[in-house]
Design a protein around this motif. Structure first.
Motif, PDB file in Angstrom:
ATOM      1  N   MET A   1      49.675  24.866  31.231  1.00 28.43           N
ATOM      2  CA  MET A   1      50.578  24.862  30.108  1.00 28.43           C
ATOM      3  C   MET A   1      51.502  26.073  30.227  1.00 28.43           C
ATOM      4  N   SER A   2      52.746  25.866  29.903  1.00 29.77           N
ATOM      5  CA  SER A   2      53.696  26.971  30.019  1.00 29.77           C
ATOM      6  C   SER A   2      53.483  27.980  28.898  1.00 29.77           C
ATOM      7  N   ARG A   3      53.966  29.167  29.161  1.00 28.23           N
ATOM      8  CA  ARG A   3      53.814  30.263  28.185  1.00 28.23           C
ATOM      9  C   ARG A   3      54.511  29.927  26.863  1.00 28.23           C
ATOM     10  N   ARG A   4      55.651  29.281  26.958  1.00 31.50           N
ATOM     11  CA  ARG A   4      56.406  28.913  25.751  1.00 31.50           C
ATOM     12  C   ARG A   4      55.632  27.922  24.897  1.00 31.50           C
ATOM     13  N   ARG A   5      54.962  26.997  25.520  1.00 34.57           N
ATOM     14  CA  ARG A   5      54.184  25.994  24.784  1.00 34.57           C
ATOM     15  C   ARG A   5      52.990  26.629  24.096  1.00 34.57           C
ATOM     16  N   LEU A   6      52.454  27.708  24.624  1.00 36.05           N
ATOM     17  CA  LEU A   6      51.344  28.428  23.994  1.00 36.05           C
ATOM     18  C   LEU A   6      51.829  29.329  22.862  1.00 36.05           C
ATOM     19  N   LEU A   7      53.044  29.816  22.998  1.00 37.89           N
ATOM     20  CA  LEU A   7      53.586  30.745  22.012  1.00 37.89           C
ATOM     21  C   LEU A   7      53.749  30.081  20.640  1.00 37.89           C
ATOM     22  N   ILE A   8      54.160  28.856  20.600  1.00 39.71           N
ATOM     23  CA  ILE A   8      54.389  28.175  19.311  1.00 39.71           C
ATOM     24  C   ILE A   8      53.079  27.992  18.543  1.00 39.71           C
ATOM     25  N   PRO A   9      52.023  27.438  19.127  1.00 45.65           N
ATOM     26  CA  PRO A   9      50.766  27.321  18.371  1.00 45.65           C
ATOM     27  C   PRO A   9      50.181  28.688  17.991  1.00 45.65           C
ATOM     28  N   ALA A  10      50.319  29.665  18.884  1.00 44.19           N
ATOM     29  CA  ALA A  10      49.801  31.001  18.567  1.00 44.19           C
ATOM     30  C   ALA A  10      50.578  31.614  17.398  1.00 44.19           C
ATOM     31  N   SER A  11      51.879  31.432  17.379  1.00 44.66           N
ATOM     32  CA  SER A  11      52.704  31.942  16.270  1.00 44.66           C
ATOM     33  C   SER A  11      52.343  31.251  14.960  1.00 44.66           C
ATOM     34  N   MET A  12      52.133  29.956  15.015  1.00 45.29           N
ATOM     35  CA  MET A  12      51.758  29.203  13.808  1.00 45.29           C
ATOM     36  C   MET A  12      50.390  29.658  13.308  1.00 45.29           C
ATOM     37  N   ALA A  13      49.464  29.869  14.205  1.00 46.78           N
ATOM     38  CA  ALA A  13      48.125  30.333  13.813  1.00 46.78           C
ATOM     39  C   ALA A  13      48.210  31.726  13.189  1.00 46.78           C
ATOM     40  N   ALA A  14      49.016  32.599  13.766  1.00 48.00           N
ATOM     41  CA  ALA A  14      49.184  33.952  13.216  1.00 48.00           C
ATOM     42  C   ALA A  14      49.803  33.889  11.821  1.00 48.00           C
ATOM     43  N   LEU A  15      50.771  33.012  11.634  1.00 54.14           N
ATOM     44  CA  LEU A  15      51.402  32.860  10.319  1.00 54.14           C
ATOM     45  C   LEU A  15      50.392  32.370   9.280  1.00 54.14           C
ATOM     46  N   VAL A  16      49.563  31.421   9.644  1.00 56.21           N
ATOM     47  CA  VAL A  16      48.537  30.903   8.730  1.00 56.21           C
ATOM     48  C   VAL A  16      47.566  32.019   8.348  1.00 56.21           C
ATOM     49  N   VAL A  17      47.144  32.823   9.310  1.00 52.62           N
ATOM     50  CA  VAL A  17      46.227  33.932   9.037  1.00 52.62           C
ATOM     51  C   VAL A  17      46.885  34.946   8.106  1.00 52.62           C
ATOM     52  N   ILE A  18      48.137  35.295   8.378  1.00 54.47           N
ATOM     53  CA  ILE A  18      48.862  36.266   7.536  1.00 54.47           C
ATOM     54  C   ILE A  18      48.996  35.746   6.109  1.00 54.47           C
ATOM     55  N   LEU A  19      49.370  34.473   5.968  1.00 58.92           N
ATOM     56  CA  LEU A  19      49.517  33.900   4.623  1.00 58.92           C
ATOM     57  C   LEU A  19      48.172  33.830   3.904  1.00 58.92           C
ATOM     58  N   PHE A  20      47.114  33.508   4.632  1.00 58.57           N
ATOM     59  CA  PHE A  20      45.785  33.482   4.017  1.00 58.57           C
ATOM     60  C   PHE A  20      45.394  34.881   3.532  1.00 58.57           C
ATOM     61  N   LEU A  21      45.565  35.881   4.382  1.00 55.57           N
ATOM     62  CA  LEU A  21      45.215  37.255   3.992  1.00 55.57           C
ATOM     63  C   LEU A  21      46.075  37.736   2.827  1.00 55.57           C
ATOM     64  N   ASN A  22      47.362  37.419   2.846  1.00 53.05           N
ATOM     65  CA  ASN A  22      48.249  37.793   1.744  1.00 53.05           C
ATOM     66  C   ASN A  22      47.786  37.131   0.446  1.00 53.05           C
ATOM     67  N   GLY A  23      47.464  35.852   0.507  1.00 51.62           N
ATOM     68  CA  GLY A  23      47.026  35.137  -0.690  1.00 51.62           C
ATOM     69  C   GLY A  23      45.696  35.637  -1.218  1.00 51.62           C
ATOM     70  N   ALA A  24      44.735  35.839  -0.325  1.00 52.55           N
ATOM     71  CA  ALA A  24      43.411  36.287  -0.758  1.00 52.55           C
ATOM     72  C   ALA A  24      43.454  37.710  -1.306  1.00 52.55           C
ATOM     73  N   SER A  25      44.074  38.622  -0.571  1.00 52.23           N
ATOM     74  CA  SER A  25      44.121  40.015  -1.033  1.00 52.23           C
ATOM     75  C   SER A  25      45.020  40.158  -2.253  1.00 52.23           C
ATOM     76  N   GLY A  26      46.119  39.408  -2.281  1.00 51.03           N
ATOM     77  CA  GLY A  26      47.009  39.464  -3.447  1.00 51.03           C
ATOM     78  C   GLY A  26      46.335  38.959  -4.703  1.00 51.03           C
ATOM     79  N   THR A  27      45.526  37.919  -4.570  1.00 55.28           N
ATOM     80  CA  THR A  27      44.793  37.404  -5.730  1.00 55.28           C
ATOM     81  C   THR A  27      43.847  38.461  -6.272  1.00 55.28           C
ATOM     82  N   LEU A  28      43.129  39.126  -5.373  1.00 55.65           N
ATOM     83  CA  LEU A  28      42.179  40.156  -5.808  1.00 55.65           C
ATOM     84  C   LEU A  28      42.879  41.385  -6.383  1.00 55.65           C
ATOM     85  N   LEU A  29      43.919  41.837  -5.717  1.00 53.77           N
ATOM     86  CA  LEU A  29      44.598  43.073  -6.134  1.00 53.77           C
ATOM     87  C   LEU A  29      45.556  42.887  -7.304  1.00 53.77           C
ATOM     88  N   PHE A  30      46.343  41.825  -7.279  1.00 54.23           N
ATOM     89  CA  PHE A  30      47.439  41.679  -8.232  1.00 54.23           C
ATOM     90  C   PHE A  30      47.173  40.645  -9.330  1.00 54.23           C
TER      91      PHE A  30
END
Length: 188
Positions: A1-30
């Motif tokens: 698999m090319s590097r570009r094809r791996l970059l898109i799923p990895a970026s999407m996974a990172a975005l999901v993790v960031i949004l999850f952490l933002n939502g969970a921590s924001g709920t607790l803190l704010f």
């Protein structure tokens, strides 16, 4: 698999993790931020923001005897109907409507401090959104509170029927404001 094809799923996974952490921590803190118990104070300071009932809540607290003075932060233009009504003189309490400089929470804390020094206020109730309380508390502790001045933080008693996207934005905005407050430091 090319590097570009791996970059898109990895970026999407990172975005999901960031949004999850933002939502969970924001709920607790704010979203679950705790207000302080009400106490009689020298003044009630209502921070600017959306007209969500905060002006009426602050004036109502004064009418209940928690303070004789209400300071309404008024960064709005002169044609704002809610503020025109809220800023009307009253016979039972003093209502001060003033624009903070700068028009931020820090500016509101500095405005409250200047009035406290001029009027010998030792304690205030600060009214804002529930999710703004942690950041507002930090700023007022750094810019208003002192060994002789104290702050009671209260949220507008209301529900926040936000979408998931609106909560994500709200938490990101509060985190950004927190970082800004950290970088600015104390107001001395």
């Amino acid at each position: 698999m090319s590097r570009r094809r791996l970059l898109i799923p990895a970026s999407m996974a990172a975005l999901v993790v960031i949004l999850f952490l933002n939502g969970a921590s924001g709920t607790l803190l704010f979203a679950r931020a705790q207000a302080d118990p009400l106490a009689k104070v020298d003044a009630i300071v209502v921070l600017g923001g959306e007209h969500d009932g905060r002006e009426a809540y602050g004036v109502g607290l004064a009418e209940q005897g928690y303070a004789d003075t209400v300071l309404l932060s008024n960064p709005y233009h002169g044609t704002d109907a809610v503020m025109a009504e809220a800023c009307q003189p009253r016979s039972d309490i003093e209502v001060i409507c003033k624009a903070p400089v700068p028009g931020t929470t820090r500016g509101e804390a500095l405005m409250a401090r200047a009035l406290a020094e001029a009027r010998d206020w030792n304690s205030i109730i600060v009214v804002s959104w529930r999710y703004h309380l942690p950041r507002a508390r930090k700023i007022f502790n750094e810019c208003f509170a002192s060994p002789t001045r104290s702050v009671v933080m209260r949220d507008v008693p209301r529900d926040y029927p936000f979408s998931v996207a609106k909560w994500q934005y709200t938490y990101l905005y509060q985190y950004g404001g927190w970082v800004k407050a950290e970088l600015q430091g104390r107001c001395d």
